[in-house]
Write a protein that holds these residues in place. Structure first.
Motif, PDB file in Angstrom:
ATOM      1  N   ASP A 149     -21.775  48.755 -24.393  1.00 37.29           N
ATOM      2  CA  ASP A 149     -22.538  49.995 -24.512  1.00 37.29           C
ATOM      3  C   ASP A 149     -23.997  49.795 -24.126  1.00 37.29           C
ATOM      4  OD1 ASP A 149     -22.924  52.820 -25.638  1.00 37.29           O
ATOM      5  OD2 ASP A 149     -24.305  51.645 -26.880  1.00 37.29           O
ATOM      6  N   VAL A 152     -24.239  49.293 -20.267  1.00 37.55           N
ATOM      7  CA  VAL A 152     -23.905  50.533 -19.557  1.00 37.55           C
ATOM      8  C   VAL A 152     -25.040  51.540 -19.687  1.00 37.55           C
ATOM      9  CG1 VAL A 152     -22.370  52.538 -19.586  1.00 37.55           C
ATOM     10  CG2 VAL A 152     -21.413  50.237 -19.685  1.00 37.55           C
ATOM     11  N   LEU A 156     -26.533  50.031 -16.262  1.00 37.15           N
ATOM     12  CA  LEU A 156     -25.608  50.612 -15.290  1.00 37.15           C
ATOM     13  C   LEU A 156     -25.917  52.070 -14.984  1.00 37.15           C
ATOM     14  CD1 LEU A 156     -23.193  50.037 -13.542  1.00 37.15           C
ATOM     15  CD2 LEU A 156     -21.705  50.632 -15.458  1.00 37.15           C
ATOM     16  N   PHE A 341     -21.852  44.746 -15.052  1.00 42.29           N
ATOM     17  CA  PHE A 341     -22.902  45.354 -14.235  1.00 42.29           C
ATOM     18  C   PHE A 341     -22.874  44.785 -12.816  1.00 42.29           C
ATOM     19  CE2 PHE A 341     -27.299  45.087 -12.620  1.00 42.29           C
ATOM     20  CZ  PHE A 341     -27.577  46.438 -12.535  1.00 42.29           C
TER      21      PHE A 341
END
Length: 396
Positions: A149, A152, A156, A341
């Motif tokens: 989490d 991201v 990301l 990633f």
């Protein structure tokens, strides 16, 4: 992808309004809970509350909300209602994500080659997601989910948003600029604008890290950005192909600095079967400003000049922040999120170089040799001198 299901206008409004209300309500409740716990812990000097204050992302659901629900009357009932709502919200989000994957696969050569139907593709996507999600249900699943989490949210999403804004604002329809003012002018200006964001950001962050004041660092960074921007525009203007400018009879300034890709997207979004919308005309632009259902000219300016710079600065700041998981997760555990990633970055670069990977050869204008070798040759041949064009776009 959600709108591909023939929803009525009222259904769309209900979905958007419900999503907005739940988001605002969830955010407001979080601050109310943290405020109450802060007062409660300060009065009783409870150190375990630090774990709640440090919670973020998915841990808000796993730590903050359970603590608040436990203080209510009939906590079991409220917990069931709350997490039932979370399940429903998660399912609606899953529909959008699954449909996004299915749309890409259905429009690519994979679907036509394997003769996969819509329901079959959805089944495979759901099974893949289910299998990949199993490790997160183990005892250590919450830790892995917390790591994923973080990378991201902080790495990301910023990277993907930056790449998309650069693609729409700086790459899409760049061939139109080449035809009107020449490639050298456009390349120099675009590269100069990229340096306008990159170099001042590095200089400003470096000065701040060395202990210089925020005002001094910001002043030097913005001054440097202005100088690079003026220099790149002047260089691009000098390198313009005057013959092409005279032939096209277009505004050379707008051709060089305009957001042509964003305008083309606005034209497709704002046009209706009964009324054709044209960018950069007074009536159309006024209509887009007055209508909440249409995209205004601010979209083009933001997606080309404002959003990429802000996202790049935030992405660099997030990557440079090493405070996450310090003393909690080892370097090998954090490498899990970094590898995810890196995989996404690799595939995004690969798709940029070879966009035909997700294209359908049946819709291509050029001839393709039969067989697997011919198809692979077509996919992994980057013909920059002859961009990929669909049959429906040949006459545009």
């Amino acid at each position: 992808s959600v709108w591909s299901y023939n929803l009525t206008s009222s259904d769309k409004n209900i979905i958007c309004l419900a999503d907005l209300v739940i988001s605002l309500l969830g955010g407001a409740v979080i601050y109310l809970i943290l405020g109450y716990k802060s007062y409660h812990c300060k009065m009783k000097d409870l150190k375990p509350c630090d774990e709640i204050f440090d919670a973020n992302g998915i841990n808000l659901l796993l730590k903050v909300f359970p603590d608040a629900l436990s203080h209510l009357s009939a906590p079991t009932l409220w917990s069931a209602l709350f997490y039932g709502t979370i399940v429903i919200v998660t399912l609606t989000t899953s529909f959008a994500l699954i449909e996004g994957f299915c749309t890409v696969i259905r429009d690519s050569w994979i679907s036509s080659s394997l003769e996969l139907g819509r329901s079959t593709i959805a089944c495979y996507v759901c099974m893949t997601g289910f299998i990949l999600g199993i490790p997160f249900t183990f005892d250590c699943g919450s830790s892995w989910l917390d790591i994923l989490d973080h990378y991201v949210r902080k790495w990301l999403l910023f990277y993907l948003a930056f790449v998309q804004s650069v693609g729409v604002g700086w790459i899409y329809k760049i061939d139109r600029q080449y035809r009107r003012v020449g490639a050298p002018a456009v390349i120099i200006f675009n590269f100069g604008c990229f340096l306008t964001v990159l170099i001042p950001s590095i200089v400003g962050l470096s000065l701040a890290a060395q202990g210089h004041s925020t005002q001094k660092s910001s002043t030097i960074a913005f001054s440097l950005a202005g100088a690079i921007l003026i220099g790149s525009f002047a260089s691009g203007y000098v390198l313009m192909d005057k013959n092409k400018v005279r032939k096209t009879k277009r505004n050379s300034f707008w051709t060089l600095v305009g957001w042509h890709g964003a305008d083309n997207l606005r034209k497709m979004i704002n046009s209706t079967p009964s009324k054709r919308w044209e960018p950069n005309t007074f009536n159309s632009e006024f209509d887009s400003f007055m209508s909440p259902a249409k995209v205004s000219v601010l979209f083009g300016f933001c997606v080309k000049y404002l959003i990429p710079g802000c996202l790049l600065v935030l992405l660099c700041a997030n990557i440079g922040d090493t405070s996450f998981g310090k003393g909690i997760y080892s370097g090998e555990q954090l490498a899990f999120g970094q590898v995810i990633f890196g995989i996404v970055v690799f595939f995004s670069v690969l798709l940029f170089i070879y966009p035909r990977i997700l294209s359908n050869p049946v819709e291509a204008e050029d001839q393709i040799e039969e067989g697997l070798i011919g198809r692979l040759d077509w996919i992994f041949t980057a013909r920059f001198d002859k961009p990929y064009v669909y049959i429906g776009e040949q006459n545009k």
